[in-house]
Write an enzyme that holds these catalytic residues in place. Structure first.
Site, PDB file in Angstrom:
ATOM      1  N   LYS A 222       0.408  -1.368   0.222  1.00 16.67           N
ATOM      2  CA  LYS A 222       0.343  -0.181  -0.130  1.00 16.67           C
ATOM      3  C   LYS A 222       0.715   1.147   0.406  1.00 16.67           C
ATOM      4  CE  LYS A 222      -4.432  -2.210   1.481  1.00 16.67           C
ATOM      5  NZ  LYS A 222      -5.115  -1.936   2.830  1.00 16.67           N
ATOM      6  N   ARG A 257      -3.002 -10.282   5.394  1.00 17.41           N
ATOM      7  CA  ARG A 257      -3.690 -10.200   4.223  1.00 17.41           C
ATOM      8  C   ARG A 257      -1.998  -9.440   3.121  1.00 17.41           C
ATOM      9  NH1 ARG A 257      -5.830  -6.440   0.569  1.00 17.41           N
ATOM     10  NH2 ARG A 257      -7.105  -7.641  -1.103  1.00 17.41           N
TER      11      ARG A 257
HETATM   12  C1  7PM Z   1      -5.856  -1.105  -5.666  1.00 20.00           C
HETATM   13  C2  7PM Z   1      -5.904  -0.497  -4.289  1.00 20.00           C
HETATM   14  C3  7PM Z   1      -6.992  -2.133  -5.979  1.00 20.00           C
HETATM   15  C4  7PM Z   1      -6.111  -1.063  -3.456  1.00 20.00           C
HETATM   16  C5  7PM Z   1      -7.142  -3.528  -4.244  1.00 20.00           C
HETATM   17  C6  7PM Z   1      -6.564  -2.494  -3.340  1.00 20.00           C
HETATM   18  C7  7PM Z   1      -8.231  -4.981   1.851  1.00 20.00           C
HETATM   19  C8  7PM Z   1      -8.651  -5.890   1.868  1.00 20.00           C
HETATM   20  C9  7PM Z   1      -8.074  -4.147   0.285  1.00 20.00           C
HETATM   21  C10 7PM Z   1      -7.597  -4.080   3.259  1.00 20.00           C
HETATM   22  C11 7PM Z   1      -9.075  -5.853   3.882  1.00 20.00           C
HETATM   23  C12 7PM Z   1      -5.511  -3.710  -2.018  1.00 20.00           C
HETATM   24  C13 7PM Z   1      -6.659  -2.835  -1.626  1.00 20.00           C
HETATM   25  N1  7PM Z   1      -7.757  -4.098   0.945  1.00 20.00           N
HETATM   26  N2  7PM Z   1      -9.555  -6.500   1.996  1.00 20.00           N
HETATM   27  N3  7PM Z   1      -9.685  -5.204   0.312  1.00 20.00           N
HETATM   28  N4  7PM Z   1      -8.499  -5.250   3.828  1.00 20.00           N
HETATM   29  N5  7PM Z   1     -10.058  -7.256   4.865  1.00 20.00           N
HETATM   30  O1  7PM Z   1      -4.314  -3.349  -1.595  1.00 20.00           O
HETATM   31  O2  7PM Z   1      -6.601  -3.549   3.918  1.00 20.00           O
HETATM   32  O3  7PM Z   1      -5.618  -4.883  -1.817  1.00 20.00           O
HETATM   33  S1  7PM Z   1      -8.337  -3.760  -2.225  1.00 20.00           S
END
Ligand code: 7PM
Length: 278
Positions: A222, A257
């Site tokens: 991130k 995750r």
């Molecule tokens: C683009 C930007 C694509 C950010 C995907 C993302 C989380 C999640 C996501 C989290 C839970 C990523 C995010 N982040 N579900 N889904 N917790 N529970 O970096 O922090 O994967 S999407």
């Protein structure tokens, strides 16, 4: 003894676990859209389990800041065939990253054993769907919506505010008939938070332990890592992400995750060994 029962599979949460991210969005920021083909998705899933993934998280809607919403049918088309092919090949629980009731239903029917909802079941029909489906649900905190959440995030006290939100969502679930034992909590790193909010939330994450539910943490790749590391691009955020994983585990995280399975699995085992030695 905490056993997370995900349909036919279950996960022992007496030590921290790895949730591997399998994106099936063509525009996914950190996979460059390589995981649209079902065959490629299945191969990647097999590799992730071989590297130590305990759960696979499959999402078909990009939740990046400013992302356009994806239609129900498009999300179903992306996610369901991938779930079906993985379920028949692999003995790990599959989590579906969605906020849509229809996708939750079809995904669980296809074999998913966990619902990961960044909207914490606030979407139309989501509480009712989650109650009927009888699988665990991860409730994540987000301020605002993915389209606008990074415009001007504000909190009086980020940790206290996240805690109140999660506590309210636990109550909403219980009122809707979802037992506590089926819930997981996630502070939602990067979802309507400035860099300082994210860093404080990680440092003080142990304050969420008093909600007495397993904590899931997603920091992998991130922008909070990129920003601290002089604007490191996505492919240069691994070590920063591992530092965050250690800190999160020390503060009680039950599930990490991540995109980076083997490094994270090693970090979990090492951190857990230090924390539990007699
Ligand atoms: C683009 C930007 C694509 C950010 C995907 C993302 C989380 C999640 C996501 C989290 C839970 C990523 C995010 N982040 N579900 N889904 N917790 N529970 O970096 O922090 O994967 S999407």
């Amino acid at each position: 003894m905490t056993e997370l029962v995900c349909g036919v599979q279950s996960v022992d949460l007496n030590r921290p676990r790895v949730m591997g991210i399998l994106n099936v969005t063509p525009d996914s920021f950190s996979d460059g859209g390589r995981f649209i083909s079902h065959d490629v998705a299945l191969k990647r899933a097999l590799a992730m389990v071989a590297e130590g993934a305990d759960i696979l998280d499959i999402g078909g809607e990009s939740t990046r800041p400013g992302a356009p919403a994806v239609g129900v049918q498009q999300e179903l088309d992306r996610v369901i065939p991938v779930i079906q092919s993985i379920v028949s090949e692999l003995p790990v629980p599959i989590s579906v990253d969605t906020n849509k009731a229809a996708v939750m239903r079809e995904a669980v029917a296809a074999g998913a054993g966990l619902i990961n909802d960044v909207m914490a079941l606030q979407g139309e029909g989501a509480l009712a769907a989650a109650k009927e489906l009888n699988v665990p649900v991860c409730l994540m905190h987000m301020q605002g919506s993915p389209r606008t959440m990074q415009q001007n995030p504000q909190y009086s006290d980020v940790v206290a505010d996240v805690k109140v939100f999660l506590s309210d969502r636990i109550q909403a679930c219980i009122r809707a008939g979802i037992p506590r034992e089926r819930l997981l909590l996630d502070p939602g790193f990067g979802f309507g938070k400035t860099l300082a909010h994210n860093l404080i939330l990680l440092r003080q994450m142990d304050q969420l332990k008093s909600l007495n539910l397993p904590l899931l943490v997603g920091i992998s790749r991130k922008s909070m890592i990129g920003t601290v590391l002089d604007d490191a691009p996505v492919d240069q955020r691994l070590y920063g992400g591992l530092a965050c994983a250690v800190l999160a585990i020390e503060r009680g995280a039950a599930i990490i995750r991540t995109h980076d399975i083997k490094p994270t699995a090693d970090v979990i085992r090492m951190t857990h060994a230090v924390m539990t030695v007699d």
